[in-house]
Write a protein that holds these residues in place. Structure first.
Motif, PDB file in Angstrom:
ATOM      1  N   SER A  65       8.587  -2.691  -0.676  1.00  0.00           N
ATOM      2  CA  SER A  65       8.939  -2.543   0.739  1.00  0.00           C
ATOM      3  C   SER A  65       7.985  -1.532   1.361  1.00  0.00           C
ATOM      4  O   SER A  65       8.147  -0.333   1.162  1.00  0.00           O
ATOM      5  N   ALA A  66       7.017  -2.041   2.108  1.00  0.00           N
ATOM      6  CA  ALA A  66       5.993  -1.173   2.690  1.00  0.00           C
ATOM      7  C   ALA A  66       6.260  -0.972   4.180  1.00  0.00           C
ATOM      8  O   ALA A  66       6.533  -1.931   4.901  1.00  0.00           O
ATOM      9  N   PRO A  67       6.162   0.264   4.669  1.00  0.00           N
ATOM     10  CA  PRO A  67       6.491   0.562   6.064  1.00  0.00           C
ATOM     11  C   PRO A  67       5.339   0.273   7.022  1.00  0.00           C
ATOM     12  O   PRO A  67       4.302  -0.265   6.635  1.00  0.00           O
ATOM     13  N   GLY A  68       5.515   0.658   8.274  1.00  0.00           N
ATOM     14  CA  GLY A  68       4.443   0.642   9.260  1.00  0.00           C
ATOM     15  C   GLY A  68       3.856  -0.729   9.509  1.00  0.00           C
ATOM     16  O   GLY A  68       4.547  -1.659   9.913  1.00  0.00           O
ATOM     17  N   ALA A  69       2.571  -0.857   9.254  1.00  0.00           N
ATOM     18  CA  ALA A  69       1.852  -2.101   9.529  1.00  0.00           C
ATOM     19  C   ALA A  69       2.390  -3.284   8.743  1.00  0.00           C
ATOM     20  O   ALA A  69       2.148  -4.436   9.109  1.00  0.00           O
ATOM     21  N   TYR A  70       3.156  -3.022   7.689  1.00  0.00           N
ATOM     22  CA  TYR A  70       3.662  -4.078   6.821  1.00  0.00           C
ATOM     23  C   TYR A  70       5.110  -4.456   7.138  1.00  0.00           C
ATOM     24  O   TYR A  70       5.695  -5.298   6.463  1.00  0.00           O
ATOM     25  N   HIS A  71       5.686  -3.795   8.128  1.00  0.00           N
ATOM     26  CA  HIS A  71       7.006  -4.160   8.677  1.00  0.00           C
ATOM     27  C   HIS A  71       8.138  -4.118   7.652  1.00  0.00           C
ATOM     28  O   HIS A  71       9.113  -4.850   7.768  1.00  0.00           O
ATOM     29  N   GLY A  72       7.994  -3.268   6.649  1.00  0.00           N
ATOM     30  CA  GLY A  72       9.066  -3.090   5.681  1.00  0.00           C
ATOM     31  C   GLY A  72       9.170  -4.181   4.645  1.00  0.00           C
ATOM     32  O   GLY A  72      10.105  -4.181   3.835  1.00  0.00           O
ATOM     33  N   GLY A  73       8.238  -5.108   4.626  1.00  0.00           N
ATOM     34  CA  GLY A  73       8.316  -6.222   3.689  1.00  0.00           C
ATOM     35  C   GLY A  73       7.609  -5.964   2.381  1.00  0.00           C
ATOM     36  O   GLY A  73       6.865  -4.992   2.236  1.00  0.00           O
ATOM     37  N   PRO A  74       7.821  -6.840   1.406  1.00  0.00           N
ATOM     38  CA  PRO A  74       7.107  -6.735   0.132  1.00  0.00           C
ATOM     39  C   PRO A  74       5.687  -7.255   0.295  1.00  0.00           C
ATOM     40  O   PRO A  74       5.472  -8.336   0.863  1.00  0.00           O
ATOM     41  N   VAL A  75       4.706  -6.498  -0.181  1.00  0.00           N
ATOM     42  CA  VAL A  75       3.302  -6.886  -0.021  1.00  0.00           C
ATOM     43  C   VAL A  75       2.494  -6.507  -1.250  1.00  0.00           C
ATOM     44  O   VAL A  75       2.880  -5.628  -2.027  1.00  0.00           O
ATOM     45  N   THR A  76       1.381  -7.179  -1.410  1.00  0.00           N
ATOM     46  CA  THR A  76       0.356  -6.768  -2.356  1.00  0.00           C
ATOM     47  C   THR A  76      -0.859  -6.340  -1.536  1.00  0.00           C
ATOM     48  O   THR A  76      -1.304  -7.078  -0.652  1.00  0.00           O
ATOM     49  N   ILE A  77      -1.373  -5.154  -1.800  1.00  0.00           N
ATOM     50  CA  ILE A  77      -2.518  -4.606  -1.078  1.00  0.00           C
ATOM     51  C   ILE A  77      -3.676  -4.454  -2.067  1.00  0.00           C
ATOM     52  O   ILE A  77      -3.478  -3.973  -3.189  1.00  0.00           O
ATOM     53  N   VAL A  78      -4.856  -4.873  -1.636  1.00  0.00           N
ATOM     54  CA  VAL A  78      -6.034  -4.838  -2.502  1.00  0.00           C
ATOM     55  C   VAL A  78      -7.172  -4.095  -1.796  1.00  0.00           C
ATOM     56  O   VAL A  78      -7.460  -4.362  -0.632  1.00  0.00           O
ATOM     57  N   THR A  79      -7.796  -3.180  -2.496  1.00  0.00           N
ATOM     58  CA  THR A  79      -9.020  -2.523  -2.023  1.00  0.00           C
ATOM     59  C   THR A  79     -10.119  -2.782  -3.045  1.00  0.00           C
ATOM     60  O   THR A  79      -9.915  -2.585  -4.246  1.00  0.00           O
ATOM     61  N   VAL A  80     -11.278  -3.241  -2.563  1.00  0.00           N
ATOM     62  CA  VAL A  80     -12.461  -3.414  -3.409  1.00  0.00           C
ATOM     63  C   VAL A  80     -13.554  -2.515  -2.855  1.00  0.00           C
ATOM     64  O   VAL A  80     -13.930  -2.635  -1.688  1.00  0.00           O
ATOM     65  N   ASP A  81     -14.049  -1.594  -3.672  1.00  0.00           N
ATOM     66  CA  ASP A  81     -15.129  -0.694  -3.264  1.00  0.00           C
ATOM     67  C   ASP A  81     -16.406  -1.064  -4.027  1.00  0.00           C
ATOM     68  O   ASP A  81     -16.404  -1.158  -5.251  1.00  0.00           O
ATOM     69  N   PHE A  82     -17.483  -1.259  -3.258  1.00  0.00           N
ATOM     70  CA  PHE A  82     -18.791  -1.585  -3.816  1.00  0.00           C
ATOM     71  C   PHE A  82     -19.684  -0.349  -3.719  1.00  0.00           C
ATOM     72  O   PHE A  82     -19.541   0.457  -2.797  1.00  0.00           O
ATOM     73  N   GLY A  83     -20.627  -0.213  -4.652  1.00  0.00           N
ATOM     74  CA  GLY A  83     -21.497   0.948  -4.593  1.00  0.00           C
ATOM     75  C   GLY A  83     -22.855   0.728  -5.251  1.00  0.00           C
ATOM     76  O   GLY A  83     -23.019  -0.152  -6.100  1.00  0.00           O
ATOM     77  N   ALA A  84     -23.797   1.561  -4.821  1.00  0.00           N
ATOM     78  CA  ALA A  84     -25.126   1.630  -5.452  1.00  0.00           C
ATOM     79  C   ALA A  84     -25.682   3.014  -5.152  1.00  0.00           C
ATOM     80  O   ALA A  84     -25.529   3.525  -4.048  1.00  0.00           O
ATOM     81  N   ARG A  85     -26.305   3.623  -6.111  1.00  0.00           N
ATOM     82  CA  ARG A  85     -26.896   4.941  -5.898  1.00  0.00           C
ATOM     83  C   ARG A  85     -28.065   5.133  -6.843  1.00  0.00           C
ATOM     84  O   ARG A  85     -28.117   4.564  -7.925  1.00  0.00           O
TER      85      ARG A  85
END
Length: 217
Positions: A196-216
């Protein structure tokens, strides 16, 4: 009804002496099956420009990610499947496969959990700081050469599959550009299910994914 929302961002910093320019462009409100996506391209200077993004606030009880051993194993397999599919797409096009970076994975997991607990969906952190500042805390830039990072984020229904996430990103030009960029060398992933995620997710069940790419270098 399936809901998927995604967003992409990239930043390249030339770290030789003092970088001399900055550029920010944004393309937002691209509609796809009840989804919106935006892209940010920035180059760093001594005083980076701010996108001035708004952060959603909520008084609702914060969500808590599922932390069982079984759930952790499922999410780890889910993350690995996304990376495998991205690398298959890249190698099919003659691009190098991306190495998994623990540092980028830590940055991605941190951002995913912050978004789910605090109820916002932005590349910027909860305090409004640009996304690259958060990534740099985990994936430091060297003192010379170049340092580049990019990010795809997505939230959707709990049952969203790795193939569906990749499909949505590949159908969106800024996300596709991140996945197919020959600049990247490493990648990190953070996926979490929130009952149950608040705010932008309206209290519903969600899966959230972040993918970070990099090079240095």
């Amino acid at each position: 009804m399936r809901t998927i929302v995604a967003c992409a961002a990239t930043l390249t910093a030339l770290l030789v002496a003092a970088p001399a320019f900055a550029e920010v462009s944004q393309n937002s409100n691209w509609q796809l099956r009840q989804a919106s996506t935006g892209s940010v391209l920035a180059r760093l200077k001594a005083q980076p420009l701010s996108n001035g993004a708004l952060v959603a606030r909520t008084s609702a009880k914060p969500a808590r990610p599922a932390v069982s051993v079984a759930r952790s194993a499922i999410l780890a397999a889910y993350e690995a499947d996304i990376v495998r599919r991205m690398n298959a797409i890249r190698t099919d096009r003659g691009l190098r496969a991306l190495r998994i970076s623990r540092q980028l994975s830590a940055a991605a997991a941190y951002h995913t959990n912050q978004m789910g607990l605090r109820g916002f969906f932005e590349h910027e952190s909860a305090n409004g700081a640009e996304f690259w500042k958060r990534i740099e805390r985990f994936y430091p830039s060297s003192r010379a050469g170049s340092w580049s990072v990019g990010e795809n984020i997505l939230w959707g229904s709990p049952e969203i599959s790795a193939s569906a996430a990749i499909r949505e990103w590949m159908q969106s030009p800024p996300h596709r550009e991140n996945i197919l960029s020959g600049e990247w060398r490493e990648v990190g992933l953070g996926a979490t299910h929130f009952p149950s995620a608040p705010g932008a997710y309206h209290g519903g069940p969600v899966t959230i994914v972040t993918v970070d790419f990099g090079a240095r270098s």
